[in-house]
Write a protein that holds these residues in place. Structure first.
Motif, PDB file in Angstrom:
ATOM      1  N   ARG A   1       4.180  -0.456  -3.982  1.00  0.00           N
ATOM      2  CA  ARG A   1       3.023   0.384  -4.267  1.00  0.00           C
ATOM      3  C   ARG A   1       2.713   0.386  -5.768  1.00  0.00           C
ATOM      4  O   ARG A   1       3.616   0.562  -6.586  1.00  0.00           O
ATOM      5  N   ASP A   2       1.460   0.140  -6.105  1.00  0.00           N
ATOM      6  CA  ASP A   2       1.002   0.186  -7.504  1.00  0.00           C
ATOM      7  C   ASP A   2       1.683  -0.843  -8.412  1.00  0.00           C
ATOM      8  O   ASP A   2       1.737  -0.643  -9.622  1.00  0.00           O
ATOM      9  N   VAL A   3       2.229  -1.912  -7.844  1.00  0.00           N
ATOM     10  CA  VAL A   3       2.856  -2.936  -8.686  1.00  0.00           C
ATOM     11  C   VAL A   3       1.821  -4.026  -8.987  1.00  0.00           C
ATOM     12  O   VAL A   3       1.230  -4.593  -8.072  1.00  0.00           O
ATOM     13  N   ALA A   4       1.613  -4.304 -10.272  1.00  0.00           N
ATOM     14  CA  ALA A   4       0.646  -5.338 -10.665  1.00  0.00           C
ATOM     15  C   ALA A   4       1.334  -6.692 -10.708  1.00  0.00           C
ATOM     16  O   ALA A   4       2.564  -6.786 -10.725  1.00  0.00           O
TER      17      ALA A   4
ATOM     18  N   ARG B   1       0.818  -1.226   0.000  1.00  0.00           N
ATOM     19  CA  ARG B   1       0.000   0.000   0.000  1.00  0.00           C
ATOM     20  C   ARG B   1       0.847   1.269   0.000  1.00  0.00           C
ATOM     21  O   ARG B   1       0.560   2.218  -0.717  1.00  0.00           O
TER      22      ARG B   1
ATOM     23  N   ASN C   1      -1.824  -8.755  -7.603  1.00  0.00           N
ATOM     24  CA  ASN C   1      -2.487  -7.466  -7.846  1.00  0.00           C
ATOM     25  C   ASN C   1      -2.915  -6.809  -6.542  1.00  0.00           C
ATOM     26  O   ASN C   1      -4.038  -6.331  -6.408  1.00  0.00           O
ATOM     27  N   GLY C   2      -2.038  -6.833  -5.566  1.00  0.00           N
ATOM     28  CA  GLY C   2      -2.295  -6.157  -4.295  1.00  0.00           C
ATOM     29  C   GLY C   2      -3.087  -6.965  -3.300  1.00  0.00           C
ATOM     30  O   GLY C   2      -3.278  -6.542  -2.153  1.00  0.00           O
TER      31      GLY C   2
END
Ligand code: BGC
Length: 257
Positions: free
Chosen positions: A133-136, A128, A155-156
């Protein structure tokens, strides 16, 4: 209560008390769960010996009482945590196995406590607010400390209790070969230890083909001394939240369950 299944941004409350339970210290602080920042200074109390459920619950109570905190509480624990119950005890007192840790801490503190695995918590925080962060795709966080902890994310979204530190490696439990505690015990240099980590992470890479590795634990502060020695196909980033990842992830789990 059970650990969260979502790492999405649907925070219900904006602050929770996060507690990181480790082998030598138990640390806690109030966390702003929308930013991942600590709202109070971190307080550390040495882990009681023996670290039985009753003794640890007392420390948890002391931390929330000192902070005058009455809201939600999240706590990490270095074991498999299934529906709030500890299902393993690789580096903690064996009396934890079968203990409903959620219920024990909730009863001891009179606050609603959510417990989750320590590496899963650190991963939630890194996904988060930190290095992932923002890594798929597939992200694997590995923490190198007394043992090896792991958190797998797609995907988080967390796949809890992965326990990749206990993969078999050359006939041994992997954490007995490549944990940071082994480096210290055997007085290895970072260069020597990095060979062990290389062997271990190549194995994990072959099994999961992740898109990103995050490496955490105390040794992540010296990441420049060993991460550049690793040769893997997967990009590797050191954890960014360092000492606070567990506290932040625990608070997030409490706020979002
Ligand atoms: C435990 C894991 C824990 C890791 C790091 C391992 O020995 O089995 O549950 O996440 O140590 O503390």
């Amino acid at each position: 209560m059970t650990a969260p299944v979502s790492t999405g941004p649907n925070t219900n409350v904006d602050a929770a008390f996060g507690i990181d339970i480790g082998g030598s210290g138990i640390k806690g602080a109030i966390v702003d769960t929308r930013t991942g920042e600590l709202k109070t200074q971190r307080v550390r109390i040495p882990t009681p010996v023996p670290s039985t459920p009753d003794n640890v619950a007392e420390v948890v109570l002391e931390l929330v009482t000192r902070a005058k905190w009455d809201g939600l509480v999240g706590a990490t624990f270095p074991a498999i945590i299934k529906n709030g119950v500890a299902r393993s005890a690789a580096n903690v007192d064996p009396s934890w196995i079968g203990t409903d840790v959620d219920a024990a801490f909730t009863k001891a503190t009179g606050r609603d406590v959510t417990v989750l695995n320590d590496a899963d918590a650190a991963g939630l925080a890194e996904v988060r607010f930190g290095a992932a962060r923002d890594v798929a795709g597939v992200v694997i966080l590995l923490t190198f400390g007394t043992g090896i902890g792991s958190g797998i994310f797609l995907n988080g979204q967390l796949v809890p209790n992965s326990e990749l530190g206990h993969l078999e490696l050359d006939g041994h439990d992997a954490e007995d070969r490549a944990a940071a505690s082994v480096k210290d015990k055997q007085k290895m240099s970072y260069k020597q230890w990095a060979k062990r980590v290389q062997r271990y992470m190549s194995h994990v890479e072959a099994l999961f083909s992740p898109d990103l590795f995050i490496v955490g634990g105390g040794v992540s502060k010296d990441a420049d001394r060993w991460v550049p020695l690793l040769e893997l196909q997967t990009p590797i980033r050191p954890a960014q939240l360092l000492n606070n990842a567990g506290i932040v992830g625990a608070a997030m789990a409490a706020a979002e369950r």
